[in-house]
Structures are given as C-alpha cells and as structure tokens.
Design a protein around this motif. Sequence first.
Motif: not given
Length: 562
Positions: A5, A7-8, A32, A35-36, A39-40, A167, A170
């Motif tokens: 994605s 954002s990733k 977005n 949200d990423e 996770k990080y 964002t 993919s």
Amino acid sequence: MAKLSGSKIIVECLLEQGVDTVFGYPGGAILNLYDELYKYQDRIKHILTSHEQGAAHAADGYARASDKVGVCLATSGPGATNLVTGIASAYMDSIPVVAITCNVGNNLLGKDSFQEVDIAGIVMPVTKYSFIVRDGNKLADTIRRAFKIAVSGRPGPVLIDITKDVTGDSFEYEYKEPEKVKPQVSVTEEEILNTISLIRGSKKPFALVGGGAILSDASEELRTFVSKVDCPVADTLMGKGAFDGSNEKYTGMVGMHGTKASNLGITECDLLIVIGARFSDRVIGNAKKFAKNAKILHIDVDAAEISKNIKADYSLIGDARLILRKLNARLDPVHHDEWVAHIERLKDMYPIKTNKSNLTGEYIIETIDEKTKDDTIISTEVGQHQMWTAQFYKFKNPRTFLTSGGLGTMGYGLGAAIGAKVAMPDKTVVNIAGDGCFRMNMNEIATATRYDIPIIQVIINNHVLGMVRQWQNLFYGKRYSQTILRDKVDFVKLAEAMGAKAKRVTTKEEFDEAFDEALKSNTTFVIECEIDSDEKVFPMVSPGAAISDVFDEKDLKINPIK
C-alpha cells in the motif's frame, strides 16, 4: 519487488532513510498512513504534539540537535497549513526537515472539497522543493528525492503532499539504499592561494562565523584556522557554538545586540572573513557603513548569498569545513599581536555586565550557564530573553543553541526543546521563554508530560512583550500600545494542570534553588521567574544605524534618543 500500500511504502521509505522518530497530528486524509504507523510502532516512534505547529518545530529541533533530518506529519487543510510557520522557520535557518502531508483523493482535487488546500503551492516560497504525489508509482522515488534535497548543499525543508487514494492503493516497491550526499566544494587551487595571499597581507583580520559553520560541522577546522590567522572571532545569532564562547579570541555576538568589541572591531578591521553567514539586516545595520574599511572574504555553500546584501571582494563557494581544511593545509601561522591586543582592550573597556542586584533576565541566564554542562542544549523563543541568552550563555559546542534566527518565531522554542530531547535523551535540555512567547505554544507542555520528556522550561515573566516594549520605550515615546500582559494567567497552575512540576520565583535565591531542583528532577519542570517590566537588552544599535553606533545605558544618559 513487492506490492505494498502507499502508506506502507511511505513508512518503508522512512526506514530506508534511517528515520526512527516522527512528530505529527492525525486527521481524515492522513488516516491510512497513521493506521500503518500503528503497525510499525516498534520501529518508528511517533510523538503526538498538541498542535501541528509544535510538530514542525519539534522536527526542526530534532534536526538541529542531532544533525539528522527531522520529520513531521499533518493531515490536509488546516492540519497542513498549521505546519507553515514551522516550515518557514526551518527554511530561514537552513534546517533539513521533511514535512509529509496527505490531501483529499485525486477525484476531489480542485473542487474545494472538505479540508482541501494546495499546501504544495502555499509552501513553495519557504521550502527547497514541494511535491504533490498523485501517482503511487512515483511515491517511493519522490520520498527518496525529498530527503536528498533536504540535506544537499544548503540544507532546508521539503514538503511532500500525497493524495489519500495513493496512500490506500497498492504499488510496486523495492528497497533501495539511501544515496549518500557528499559535501561540495567548487574552489580552485588558484582561489585558495589567492585567499592565503589575502590573509597574509592583512594587518587587522577579523572572523565572523554564522550558522553555516555549524551545519557543515566545521568547528574543529575553524579553531585551527583562527589559530593560524591569529584573529578575533565574532558570531551571528545562528553561529553560536561554532566557536568556543569562552575562548580568548572570542569577542561576542555582532549586530543589533552585539558587543561593542565585536561591532567596533569589525568596523575597524581591514579583512573580514565571513564563514557561513548571510549578512542579515540585524547583523549589518546600515549596509553602506558595514565594515567599510575592510575587504570582504565570504565563504558560503550558497552562491546566491555572495554579494546579495554586502558586496564581497573575494568568495569561496562550497562546504565550509572542506574549504577551511584546504586553507589550513596551505596556510602557515601568521601573527597579529598588536591588533589582537587592541581588540582585547576593547573587550576590557566595554564588557557586558550582569545586573546581580536582584532577579534579572541577565542573572537568570548567567546562572543557567554556571549550573549546566557544556553539552547542555539551550533553546529559546524570540525576544529579550533570546538576546540575553545569546549574550550571557557561553556556548562552547555546536548544536547546543536552538533558536529561530531568521524568521524570529515566537512559540518556536518549546517544540524545538521537545524534539532536541527526543533526539539527544542523555543531554539536559532547557527552553528559555518570555511570557509573551510561552503563551503562543504552551500547550506543548502537555506533549512533554504525555511522553515523560524531562525538559526544563524557564519563563522570564516581565508581564509585557519585552522587546517590543523596549522599542516603544526608546523610539515611540513610551506609548505602550498592546504590549502590557498584566492579566490573570497563572503559568504555574497551567503547567501543573498539564502534568508538569512548576514553581514561581521572585528572588535570586529562589531561582537558584528551583533550577537545582529542576536539574535533579528528571521530569518536565517549569520555572516562572518574575522580573521587572522595564529591563532592557544592551548594547543596542538603533534601526538603520551603523553597527559602530552601538550604545548602552551609560551612552543613553549622555546622549538620549530624541
């Protein structure tokens, strides 16, 4: 190559660039990315500031203290526009910051959509470059390019605005090692030899050091150069710490609130060697009378600065550290005993004296200097307290003084102090503010306490807008229009309400005790210091006057301003 994605990809690119901390504030368009970041969170620390401006200043302070790129995040519309003052502050002082904002989706751009604003256009005059990313296939390379631009040549801020759909969708991503940026020098051997000949022919050389000497990490080379040239050294506000403020060759700051020794010495010198400074109006005063007896040698990484404000007779373009290395390698020591002795006499004749009769701004700064280590980081807001800090704190090392020099941003220092402490957790960090400045962004105390960031906030409270009042007193017939702040705000209660420890002091003894406690406390600590409303910063140069016309209180009694 993997499909990720947008954002990733942003987060992975930040990790590529060595980013471990970002400062920001979330919102709908940037959701977005946040949200990423969730996770990080074990790899990138996010500091949630109380206001987006605080995030920009924190990223700036992080960069100044650490010599890394500072990163701040904001959502679209007002979130993005709230970054602008911090971005402009970084731009004026050449600080590498990457600001990432997210905008409405591609299909909503240009339709006056909710919280839509052309932030890339807005910041164009105050960034090295501003991007808007509407194609996710270009996202990774744009981020990499932004970091490279921020640190190349003369550093500065870069903004990346990314549409929300980018964002969320993919795209292909492949890891790339960050490109190393090498400092550039474009001087010839002939220019080096001519410069050495110029120095050797001078009888009264004087060095003026600006922020560029700090940005290029030229302190060691500067010390060697000054020793070889055997000359006095003054600095600009931004240059503090590049040269040891306790060194016998140091004469103090130059300009509107510079020392008489610096202002008179530069006026008398026959060669002014300017290293990484841009000849700001607050430095030069009347341009026609600035260093009128001297040849000007200007060393700067930015060719656009040469002869922009003051005509340079000679110039060397490139990284200050590398240029000084080249000069040091070819320059044999010279001696200017008579000239150096003359400047020493000026220093003895015109010292800046501290009023120690009671609790004053001068006493507070001098006491902080005495009680802190040489590697302590001092940030300031803007005004009288900023000038007292520049005059009475002896900065011995680079990257220990953080202040908004070019833009003069009230509210800068507290965010910068938070960023500096996050970057350099083992160093003591003190922010010095006036009461007018503190109220601009005092909500960032809540940021410091939320993350247990142990900074010391000193408020020099004179219940007025001190520097503006000083001008009103001297040049506007004592008409104090809208500069009196005697309201009912209780800074101690406010600080305590935000979770900090706080004390109010009115005497020297109380301040000494409170500051000692703050140094030992390892918590966010606010000290409010009550001082007289009519304290002034001296020496001073009147607006538009030559820096040689510098005056102090004694001079005013003899020749009052009419």
